[in-house]
Design a protein around this motif. Sequence first.
Motif, mmCIF file in Angstrom:
data_model
loop_
_atom_site.group_PDB
_atom_site.id
_atom_site.type_symbol
_atom_site.label_atom_id
_atom_site.label_comp_id
_atom_site.label_asym_id
_atom_site.label_seq_id
_atom_site.Cartn_x
_atom_site.Cartn_y
_atom_site.Cartn_z
ATOM 1 N N GLU A 139 0.841 -1.189 0.000
ATOM 2 C CA GLU A 139 0.000 0.000 0.000
ATOM 3 C C GLU A 139 0.877 1.240 0.000
ATOM 4 O O GLU A 139 1.835 1.324 0.771
ATOM 5 C CB GLU A 139 -0.928 0.004 1.222
ATOM 6 N N GLY A 140 0.558 2.158 -0.876
ATOM 7 C CA GLY A 140 1.334 3.396 -0.951
ATOM 8 C C GLY A 140 2.746 3.211 -1.434
ATOM 9 O O GLY A 140 3.605 4.070 -1.183
ATOM 10 N N GLY A 141 3.011 2.080 -2.114
ATOM 11 C CA GLY A 141 4.359 1.846 -2.640
ATOM 12 C C GLY A 141 5.386 1.545 -1.578
ATOM 13 O O GLY A 141 6.592 1.650 -1.837
ATOM 14 N N LYS A 142 4.918 1.136 -0.359
ATOM 15 C CA LYS A 142 5.863 0.862 0.727
ATOM 16 C C LYS A 142 5.819 -0.610 1.128
ATOM 17 O O LYS A 142 4.800 -1.269 0.999
ATOM 18 C CB LYS A 142 5.537 1.748 1.922
ATOM 19 N N MET A 143 6.937 -1.085 1.625
ATOM 20 C CA MET A 143 7.074 -2.483 2.014
ATOM 21 C C MET A 143 6.138 -2.795 3.187
ATOM 22 O O MET A 143 6.170 -2.118 4.216
ATOM 23 C CB MET A 143 8.532 -2.753 2.414
ATOM 24 N N PRO A 144 5.291 -3.821 3.063
ATOM 25 C CA PRO A 144 4.428 -4.190 4.182
ATOM 26 C C PRO A 144 5.196 -5.001 5.218
ATOM 27 O O PRO A 144 6.305 -5.472 4.962
ATOM 28 C CB PRO A 144 3.349 -5.053 3.511
ATOM 29 N N ASN A 145 4.600 -5.147 6.400
ATOM 30 C CA ASN A 145 5.191 -5.989 7.441
ATOM 31 C C ASN A 145 4.821 -7.431 7.133
ATOM 32 O O ASN A 145 3.663 -7.831 7.236
ATOM 33 C CB ASN A 145 4.668 -5.581 8.817
ATOM 34 N N LEU A 146 5.799 -8.235 6.758
ATOM 35 C CA LEU A 146 5.563 -9.598 6.309
ATOM 36 C C LEU A 146 5.961 -10.644 7.344
ATOM 37 O O LEU A 146 5.834 -11.839 7.080
ATOM 38 C CB LEU A 146 6.306 -9.845 4.995
ATOM 39 N N ALA A 147 6.398 -10.230 8.508
ATOM 40 C CA ALA A 147 6.792 -11.183 9.543
ATOM 41 C C ALA A 147 5.605 -12.053 9.944
ATOM 42 O O ALA A 147 4.497 -11.561 10.185
ATOM 43 C CB ALA A 147 7.328 -10.438 10.767
ATOM 44 N N GLY A 148 5.835 -13.366 9.981
ATOM 45 C CA GLY A 148 4.778 -14.301 10.332
ATOM 46 C C GLY A 148 3.912 -14.723 9.163
ATOM 47 O O GLY A 148 3.120 -15.661 9.283
ATOM 48 N N ALA A 193 10.199 2.540 1.155
ATOM 49 C CA ALA A 193 9.679 2.699 -0.199
ATOM 50 C C ALA A 193 10.251 1.625 -1.118
ATOM 51 O O ALA A 193 11.461 1.363 -1.101
ATOM 52 C CB ALA A 193 10.018 4.087 -0.739
ATOM 53 N N LEU A 194 9.397 1.011 -1.890
ATOM 54 C CA LEU A 194 9.827 -0.022 -2.840
ATOM 55 C C LEU A 194 10.162 0.629 -4.174
ATOM 56 O O LEU A 194 9.305 1.265 -4.806
ATOM 57 C CB LEU A 194 8.718 -1.060 -3.014
#
Length: 211
Positions: A139-148, A193-194
């Motif tokens: 969302e918004g071109g930013k890295m999401p929290n993918l832990a878990g 930012a990705l």
Amino acid sequence: MNTRTLTAALGCLAAATLVGCGPATTSQQPTAPTPSATAANTTPLAKDDKPAERKAVANFVGMGLQSAQDKAQADGFYSLRSHDSAGRDRLQAFDRNWKVCSQNYAPGKTVPVDTELDFGTVKLEESCPSKDQKEPKVEGGKMPNLAGKSLKAARGALDSGTSITVTDAAGDRMVLLESNWQVCTQSPGPGVALRGQPVKFTAVKFEETCP
């Protein structure tokens, strides 16, 4: 009567025998206009399209996925899909090995039979989550929290062209079935930012604890 007059008289007599001699008159009677093909076909045709029959949705929660699908089809619902309620993005390859945890329409709700029914599922030996776990997304071109999250879901959240490296956080094993592995660490971190940069994950199997 001279020869010229006789010739003219004979010519007139011959013409009179065929078409009559004298001035031609062409008197045309008005004819009624014929209806055009367009005007004759302006009556709208009856449509065969009819509203789909409406039926009440059954309670599928707790049923095996295959049994739920069979029941839905017996009730007239043929547009069916299912997803992994644990958010691991696993495919329900063998429906009999999965059970229904949730459904997108409440039991008893009346809907058209061409409505798509979506079942949230987990494997038979697993417990249903309190609510469907949403698969991650950028969302918004930013890295999401993918832990878990499962590695498969994490990969699916990123652009298909992203370069991804995965290493075993607990050893040196090969990661073969990404839906069975959970993310422990990620680089770049959440909120970064990705911009097409490579992504690195460490992971362990779901039954294991991240170090």
